[in-house]
Design an enzyme around this catalytic site. Structure first.
Site, PDB file in Angstrom:
ATOM      1  N   SER A 142      23.782 -22.923  26.376  1.00 28.06           N
ATOM      2  CA  SER A 142      23.270 -23.963  27.268  1.00 28.06           C
ATOM      3  C   SER A 142      24.361 -24.381  28.240  1.00 28.06           C
ATOM      4  O   SER A 142      25.552 -24.384  27.905  1.00 28.06           O
ATOM      5  CB  SER A 142      22.811 -25.187  26.472  1.00 28.06           C
ATOM      6  OG  SER A 142      22.483 -26.257  27.349  1.00 28.06           O
ATOM      7  N   TYR A 155      24.624 -31.907  20.186  1.00 29.29           N
ATOM      8  CA  TYR A 155      24.012 -30.722  20.799  1.00 29.29           C
ATOM      9  C   TYR A 155      25.035 -29.927  21.609  1.00 29.29           C
ATOM     10  O   TYR A 155      25.109 -28.699  21.503  1.00 29.29           O
ATOM     11  CB  TYR A 155      22.847 -31.149  21.683  1.00 29.29           C
ATOM     12  CG  TYR A 155      22.137 -29.991  22.356  1.00 29.29           C
ATOM     13  CD1 TYR A 155      21.555 -28.970  21.603  1.00 29.29           C
ATOM     14  CD2 TYR A 155      22.045 -29.917  23.747  1.00 29.29           C
ATOM     15  CE1 TYR A 155      20.902 -27.904  22.216  1.00 29.29           C
ATOM     16  CE2 TYR A 155      21.391 -28.863  24.358  1.00 29.29           C
ATOM     17  CZ  TYR A 155      20.826 -27.857  23.593  1.00 29.29           C
ATOM     18  OH  TYR A 155      20.181 -26.806  24.202  1.00 29.29           O
TER      19      TYR A 155
END
Length: 249
Positions: A142, A155
């Site tokens: 990501s 995250y």
């Protein structure tokens, strides 16, 4: 001849979003695709139906990637139906944005089990499953590991770990003809980002402002990159992290 003719691919977390788009993209280029899912059987069956309806080959296989015995079963089922895998896409992932005051050990473990341990377990099984012919491991990271947005400490930590795993395994596995690369998408409109309330939010509008190409991504922006990394077109690439973010850095 299609780019992935006679290849077998496993895509984890492929019942929706980026994973389903990648599965369909690989199948369109000739790969026989295993559509892995953890709980959304209906979604996985729909992806399989779309692939087979277009003349491709696909099967849905349930497995929680954080469970070693289920990962073993995933590869065993793949071999039974299509033969040994040639391509593995580590797409399964979860996220929760929370301020540091609300981070709990349980949430830390939940995200790391899927996003990091899952990548390691599936990659481990791929190494054993590929055999002497080698193969391609594609990790879905990501852009958060670059942009480090507020409230994403857990995250972002998981996706930064995926970046590191990609680098390490590319060096560790190169002599076995296994390439390991990562695609790091920016914000993408998926079922997950809609359910999380990101789409249409201030976060969404700010993401668009930050993006040189002037929009957030859609799953079909990511699928062709996975096809490239799965194919011989990228045969001289390993250890690369491709930032698929519309220019956000």
């Amino acid at each position: 001849m299609k780019k992935l003719e006679n290849k077998v691919a496993i895509v984890t977390g492929a019942s929706k979003g980026i994973g389903s788009s990648i599965a369909k993209g690989l199948a369109a280029e000739g790969a026989a695709v295993v559509v892995n899912y953890s709980s959304d059987k209906t979604g996985a069956d729909k992806v399989v139906a779309e692939i087979t309806g277009a003349g491709g080959k696909a099967v849905a296989v349930q497995a929680n990637v954080s469970q070693p015995d289920q990962v073993t079963r995933l590869f065993d089922e793949t071999k039974k139906v299509f033969g040994a895998a040639d391509v593995v896409v580590n797409n399964a992932g979860i996220y929760q944005f929370t301020p540091i005051e609300q981070v709990t050990p349980e949430e830390f473990k939940r995200q790391f089990d899927t996003n990091v341990l899952g990548v390691l377990l599936v990659s481990q099984a791929a190494v054993n499953g590929f055999g002497e012919k080698g193969g391609s491991i594609i990790n879905i990271g990501s852009a958060v590991s670059r942009i480090t947005p507020p409230n994403s400490s857990v995250y972002t930590a998981t996706k930064s770990s995926v970046d590191s795993i990609t680098q390490v395994l590319s060096k560790e596995l190169g002599h076995r003809k296994i390439r390991v690369n990562s695609i790091n998408p920016g914000m993408v409109e998926t079922e997950g980002s809609i359910a999380a309330g990101f789409i249409g939010s201030d976060f969404h509008h700010e993401a668009v402002k930050m993006t040189p190409l002037g929009r957030i991504g859609i799953p079909t922006d990511i699928a062709p990159i996975a096809v490239f990394l799965a194919s011989d077109d990228s045969g001289w690439l390993t250890g690369e992290t491709l930032l698929a973010s519309g220019g956000v850095r």
